[in-house]
Design an enzyme around this catalytic site. Structure first.
Site, PDB file in Angstrom:
ATOM      1  N   ILE A   1       0.780  -1.430   0.166  1.00 12.17           N
ATOM      2  CA  ILE A   1      -0.054   0.022  -0.031  1.00 12.17           C
ATOM      3  C   ILE A   1       0.764   1.377  -0.179  1.00 12.17           C
ATOM      4  O   ILE A   1       0.481   2.245  -0.663  1.00 12.17           O
ATOM      5  CB  ILE A   1      -0.849   0.042   1.142  1.00 12.17           C
ATOM      6  CG1 ILE A   1      -2.117  -1.100   1.121  1.00 12.17           C
ATOM      7  CG2 ILE A   1      -1.657   1.371   1.337  1.00 12.17           C
ATOM      8  CD1 ILE A   1      -2.822  -1.366   2.233  1.00 12.17           C
TER       9      ILE A   1
ATOM     10  N   TYR B   1      -1.633  -7.169  16.642  1.00 10.90           N
ATOM     11  CA  TYR B   1      -1.937  -6.371  15.422  1.00 10.90           C
ATOM     12  C   TYR B   1      -3.531  -5.858  15.510  1.00 10.90           C
ATOM     13  O   TYR B   1      -3.404  -4.657  15.228  1.00 10.90           O
ATOM     14  CB  TYR B   1      -1.633  -7.366  14.097  1.00 10.90           C
ATOM     15  CG  TYR B   1      -2.160  -6.705  12.851  1.00 10.90           C
ATOM     16  CD1 TYR B   1      -1.168  -6.042  12.233  1.00 10.90           C
ATOM     17  CD2 TYR B   1      -3.388  -6.831  12.452  1.00 10.90           C
ATOM     18  CE1 TYR B   1      -1.526  -5.568  10.978  1.00 10.90           C
ATOM     19  CE2 TYR B   1      -3.853  -6.000  11.170  1.00 10.90           C
ATOM     20  CZ  TYR B   1      -2.948  -5.598  10.570  1.00 10.90           C
ATOM     21  OH  TYR B   1      -3.212  -4.848   9.099  1.00 10.90           O
TER      22      TYR B   1
ATOM     23  N   LEU C   1       3.016  -9.213  -1.401  1.00 10.95           N
ATOM     24  CA  LEU C   1       3.183  -9.979  -0.274  1.00 10.95           C
ATOM     25  C   LEU C   1       2.008 -11.038  -0.079  1.00 10.95           C
ATOM     26  O   LEU C   1       2.337 -12.243  -0.089  1.00 10.95           O
ATOM     27  CB  LEU C   1       3.115  -9.347   0.992  1.00 10.95           C
ATOM     28  CG  LEU C   1       3.431 -10.295   2.370  1.00 10.95           C
ATOM     29  CD1 LEU C   1       4.627 -11.213   2.313  1.00 10.95           C
ATOM     30  CD2 LEU C   1       3.125  -9.237   3.381  1.00 10.95           C
TER      31      LEU C   1
END
Length: 267
Positions: free
Chosen positions: A26, A162, A201
């Site tokens: 991104i 996360y 990825l």
């Protein structure tokens, strides 16, 4: 990639942008989009080899920098302001999942690594960007965008740090936006919450899995729209928030997840 200059023109002409974690995914897509719309882009990260390719494709400037290093932030901002004299856009994009796990198995080292990059790194980005924008020649103006995640609202059991960090930065955005408003700054602070994005990825993980078709289907099925987001779509949202078209948007969450968090089907 599509020619965004033709598609949307030069909305960001004359603006100076900082993007953290801009060497891939991104971040790299947003470097390309903002540069195509006329911004002078500075991006940071640790992968110098990947950064060279982004610079060659966009004309952006790379500065090696660790978002967690509080002492290094003053030097980074001084370098930007010395060259450009202002900062108009900051995209706190740097993030990691390295060392994450479930609540029982995560180590304190893993926890500190994820929180350090995703949460403290975002705080330092917002803090230093706002300080710089407050000194802009035409007065305190600018747009700060923080990359959160749909997992702020749909937490993952196997990625606890996360999930926590992505929820926490939404509160960071709201607190910073209120502070900016109370300070009479025309500085906006917003969060974007992407769903699964088909970055290089993710594509590599799919290709290297035992059953690529099943793995792709699993990712795509997370969204009722039946696909992953494109990097260009997320970059487009950041570009809009960076532009004057969004100058009354502040303290908000902008979800782009193909309805992944919108709701559920009844029985």
């Amino acid at each position: 990639m599509e020619n965004w200059e033709i598609a949307v023109g030069k909305r960001l002409e004359g603006k100076v942008a900082l993007i953290t974690g801009g060497t891939s995914g991104i971040g790299a897509g947003t470097v390309e989009r903002l540069a195509a719309e006329g911004a002078k882009v500075i991006f940071t990260g640790s992968n110098a080899a990947a950064a060279e390719k982004v610079c060659a494709a966009t004309g952006a400037q790379f500065i090696r920098h660790d978002v967690c290093d509080a002492e290094a932030w003053n030097a980074l901002m001084a370098q930007i302001l010395e060259k450009h004299g202002r900062l108009d856009i900051a995209f706190a994009n740097a993030g990691t999942e390295s060392g994450d796990s479930n609540i029982e198995d995560i180590t304190i080292e893993g926890w500190n690594n994820v929180i350090g990059v995703n949460q403290t790194g975002a705080m330092l980005t917002v803090q230093h960007a706002m300080r710089a924008m407050a000194r802009n020649p035409q007065g305190p103006t600018g747009s700060i965008i923080v990359n959160s995640s749909m997992n702020a609202h749909r937490a993952m059991g196997n990625f606890v740090a996360y999930s926590v960090s992505k929820a926490a930065v939404i509160a960071l955005v709201k607190a910073a936006a209120v502070h900016a408003g109370n300070s009479k700054y025309q500085i906006r602070v917003n969060a974007i919450l992407p769903g699964v994005v088909e970055t290089a990825l993710i594509s590599n993980l799919i290709e290297k899995s035992e059953d690529p078709a099943a793995t792709r289907s699993a990712y795509e099925s997370l969204s009722p729209m039946g696909r992953m987001a494109k990097v260009e779509e997320i970059a487009g949202l950041v570009a809009w928030l960076s532009s004057d078209e969004a100058k009354f948007s502040s303290g908000s969450e902008f979800t782009m997840d193909g309805a992944s968090t919108a709701g559920m089907n009844g029985v």
